[in-house]
Design an enzyme around this catalytic site. Structure first.
Site, short mmCIF file in Angstrom:
data_model
loop_
_atom_site.label_atom_id
_atom_site.label_comp_id
_atom_site.label_asym_id
_atom_site.label_seq_id
_atom_site.Cartn_x
_atom_site.Cartn_y
_atom_site.Cartn_z
CB THR A 87 -0.92 -0.01 1.25
OG1 THR A 87 -0.13 -0.32 2.41
CG2 THR A 87 -2.03 -1.02 1.11
CG PHE A 152 0.70 -5.41 14.95
CD1 PHE A 152 0.60 -4.03 15.10
CD2 PHE A 152 -0.46 -6.16 14.93
CE1 PHE A 152 -0.64 -3.41 15.23
CE2 PHE A 152 -1.71 -5.55 15.05
CZ PHE A 152 -1.80 -4.18 15.20
CD GLU A 155 10.93 -5.22 6.11
OE1 GLU A 155 12.09 -4.88 5.90
OE2 GLU A 155 9.95 -4.76 5.49
CG PHE A 252 10.33 1.34 19.31
CD1 PHE A 252 10.33 -0.04 19.38
CD2 PHE A 252 10.12 1.93 18.08
CE1 PHE A 252 10.14 -0.82 18.26
CE2 PHE A 252 9.92 1.16 16.93
CZ PHE A 252 9.93 -0.22 17.03
N GLY A 256 19.01 7.22 17.07
CA GLY A 256 19.64 6.81 15.82
C GLY A 256 19.58 7.94 14.81
CB CYS A 263 5.98 -0.08 8.25
SG CYS A 263 5.69 -1.65 7.45
P1 NAD Z 1 6.11 -6.08 -0.40
O1 NAD Z 1 6.24 -5.03 -1.42
O2 NAD Z 1 7.34 -6.74 0.16
O3 NAD Z 1 5.19 -7.26 -0.99
C1 NAD Z 1 4.06 -7.07 -1.79
C2 NAD Z 1 3.98 -8.23 -2.78
O4 NAD Z 1 2.76 -8.15 -3.51
C3 NAD Z 1 5.11 -8.23 -3.82
O5 NAD Z 1 5.74 -9.51 -3.82
C4 NAD Z 1 4.39 -7.96 -5.15
O6 NAD Z 1 4.99 -8.61 -6.25
C5 NAD Z 1 3.00 -8.54 -4.87
N1 NAD Z 1 1.94 -8.03 -5.73
C6 NAD Z 1 1.72 -6.77 -6.16
N2 NAD Z 1 0.59 -6.74 -6.91
C7 NAD Z 1 0.08 -8.00 -6.92
C8 NAD Z 1 -1.09 -8.59 -7.49
N3 NAD Z 1 -1.96 -7.87 -8.19
N4 NAD Z 1 -1.32 -9.90 -7.28
C9 NAD Z 1 -0.43 -10.63 -6.57
N5 NAD Z 1 0.68 -10.12 -5.98
C10 NAD Z 1 0.93 -8.83 -6.17
O7 NAD Z 1 5.24 -5.46 0.76
P2 NAD Z 1 5.27 -5.84 2.33
O8 NAD Z 1 6.42 -5.19 2.98
O9 NAD Z 1 5.08 -7.31 2.48
O10 NAD Z 1 3.96 -5.08 2.83
C11 NAD Z 1 2.65 -5.53 2.50
C12 NAD Z 1 1.67 -4.78 3.39
O11 NAD Z 1 1.87 -5.13 4.76
C13 NAD Z 1 1.78 -3.25 3.31
O12 NAD Z 1 0.51 -2.69 3.44
C14 NAD Z 1 2.62 -2.92 4.55
O13 NAD Z 1 2.38 -1.62 5.01
C15 NAD Z 1 2.12 -3.95 5.53
N6 NAD Z 1 3.08 -4.29 6.58
C16 NAD Z 1 4.41 -4.44 6.27
C17 NAD Z 1 5.31 -4.79 7.29
C18 NAD Z 1 6.78 -4.96 6.98
O14 NAD Z 1 7.56 -5.03 7.93
N7 NAD Z 1 7.19 -5.01 5.73
C19 NAD Z 1 4.84 -5.01 8.60
C20 NAD Z 1 3.49 -4.88 8.87
C21 NAD Z 1 2.62 -4.52 7.84
#
Ligand code: NAD
Length: 444
Positions: A87, A152, A155, A252, A256, A263
């Site tokens: 997103t 929540f 990474e 937290f 840094g 996020c």
């Molecule tokens: P990311 O970009 O790593 O992964 C998204 C995946 O979706 C990609 O592999 C992409 O190829 C795939 N994708 C895009 N369009 C698609 C479609 N139409 N059909 C199928 N797959 C498709 O993103 P992320 O870091 O995993 O984050 C995902 C969500 O989770 C976001 O809203 C983020 O804010 C939230 N979030 C992320 C974290 C984090 O630490 N990364 C933690 C909590 C919440």
């Protein structure tokens, strides 16, 4: 056993897919990224995440976990579809929901029977209800229900956080949806993980409130560290003592070079955009955003102060490019701003990171990348630590003296013992650790 599709196998989706398969469900991870899927089908990780590979391999071998590019077939074979799509931020800070919209359109089109759609992505308040409405007006035949189940996990600690979360938040609005989610997560419920059952709007806002609070907490301790720097106080003791107060908590509170990642920065900008839309002033969050930008800029300002304003022609070893340790993610990493500022100042940048160099190189192809911290330091006038990787906590100062041209060490994460570093003849600047005396600064 449930048949589950997880659409989006990025950082969140992959951990969720692996975790749900490990709970005994049959899971299909669906993505549009060919290269990622090819690696996953061979049991290889497309990104660095400690511990994930073993779970990935074990669950593929058990036959419970598979991956496909064929999103419609994954939907047809499943009664529960988790959405873990990106997103990303729009120019005005609001969240881009296009990936989610196109996925729910596919679900409306291909679902054959009752389907529960569980949103893991971080989405602004009201999104899940709007997506539900979009599905209802699309004319599909199957009954489809939305659930908000924000993620929540952090990474670098994804596996630990998935299997041992502080809480699970579920915004579900029917007994059927609550029963299905309860059964999918039964392993966590047996382990007495707290569950928060609520409506979708509350669940969506819990996620944003949490991230905005964490961002503000980091920014608060960063500003206290800046003050401690000037006042001759020790931020480590200040933070530790603050953390002993049960109302505050110890996490937290580490200063840094500013927070980054995929996020916190994007989520707090989206929260401000939501406030604007609903006519509520999120002034505290706005200040956090601005203060964080200043914190990133301060790194090179501090370096300039050490070198008497001119940086041009200096060679500087930058240790750490990822936005935090244990990840290869450089999205919104403070290192991006710092390296840009260094280059603008005419500095020769020699970079090292144990995992994030490939991702950083895609953005800055022309700086020097070195396989070890030692090589990055060779001939450098200064060393700048930006990420709290463990290997930077035990630098060999004698070796550094032999390898480096200069003797300056700027440690934005306070990884090193100032006394020890100075004993080795370095000019050391930590973050909030006494660089001047209060008497001098206050004119006393
Ligand atoms: P990311 O970009 O790593 O992964 C998204 C995946 O979706 C990609 O592999 C992409 O190829 C795939 N994708 C895009 N369009 C698609 C479609 N139409 N059909 C199928 N797959 C498709 O993103 P992320 O870091 O995993 O984050 C995902 C969500 O989770 C976001 O809203 C983020 O804010 C939230 N979030 C992320 C974290 C984090 O630490 N990364 C933690 C909590 C919440």
């Amino acid at each position: 056993m449930k048949n589950i599709a997880v659409i989006g196998t990025g950082y969140v989706g992959l951990v969720v897919a692996v975790g749900l398969a490990d709970f005994g469900n049959r899971v299909i991870g669906a993505d549009i990224d060919d290269a990622k899927l090819a690696m996953l089908n061979e049991g290889r990780l497309p990104f660095y995440e400690p511990g994930l590979k073993d779970y990935l391999k074990a669950n593929i071998e058990s036959g419970r976990l598979s991956f496909t590019q064929d999103v419609p077939s994954a939907i047809i074979k499943s009664n529960v579809v988790f959405l873990a799509l990106g997103t990303p931020p729009e120019k005005d800070g609001s969240a881009n929901l296009e990936y989610l919209k196109s996925s729910v359109d596919s679900i409306a089109r291909y679902a054959r029977s009752y389907t529960l759609v569980v949103t893991k992505s971080t989405v602004p308040v009201g999104t899940n209800r709007a997506l539900g409405e979009r599905i209802r007006t699309s004319g599909g035949s199957a009954r489809i229900e939305m659930v908000s189940n924000p993620e929540f996990l952090r990474e670098g600690r994804g596996i630990q956080d998935f299997f041992h979360p502080d809480r699970v938040v579920i915004g579900a609005e029917s007994d059927r949806a609550r029963e299905i989610l309860g059964s999918i997560y039964s392993a966590l419920r047996l382990n007495e993980v707290p569950f928060v059952w609520c409506d979708m709007e509350t669940a969506e806002l819990i996620k944003y409130a949490t991230n905005a609070f964490l961002a503000t907490k980091i920014t608060f301790i960063n500003q206290m560290a800046n003050l401690a720097d000037r006042a001759g106080a020790d931020i480590a003791l200040i933070a530790k003592s603050m953390g002993m107060d049960g109302r505050i908590g110890e996490k937290f509170l580490y200063p840094g070079p500013g927070f980054g990642g995929s996020c916190l920065p994007k989520d707090i900008r989206a929260l401000v955009a939501t406030g604007d839309k609903l006519n509520v002033d999120m002034s505290l969050v706005k200040t956090t955003i601005a203060a964080n930008e200043e914190q990133k800029a301060r790194v090179v300002v501090k370096l300039r102060a050490t070198f008497g304003a001119r940086l041009s022609g200096l060679s500087i070893a930058v240790l750490g490019l990822a936005f935090k340790s244990n990840t290869d993610d450089v999205r919104e990493s403070p290192a991006l701003r710092v390296v840009a500022d260094l280059l603008e100042g005419g500095v020769l940048v020699r970079a090292h990171d144990p995992q994030a160099m490939d991702n950083f190189r895609a953005i800055f192809p022309d700086i020097g990348y070195y396989a070890s911290a030692r090589e990055a330091m060779r001939g450098a006038d200064a060393v700048l630590i930006l990420t709290e990787w463990n290997e930077y906590r035990s630098l060999d100062f004698d070796l550094m003296k032999r390898e480096m041209r200069g003797r300056v060490l700027l440690d934005t994460r306070n990884l090193l013992n100032p006394r020890l570093v100075r004993k080795h003849g370095f000019i050391y600047h930590g973050n909030g650790q006494t660089i001047g005396s209060i008497q001098g600064k206050m004119g006393l």
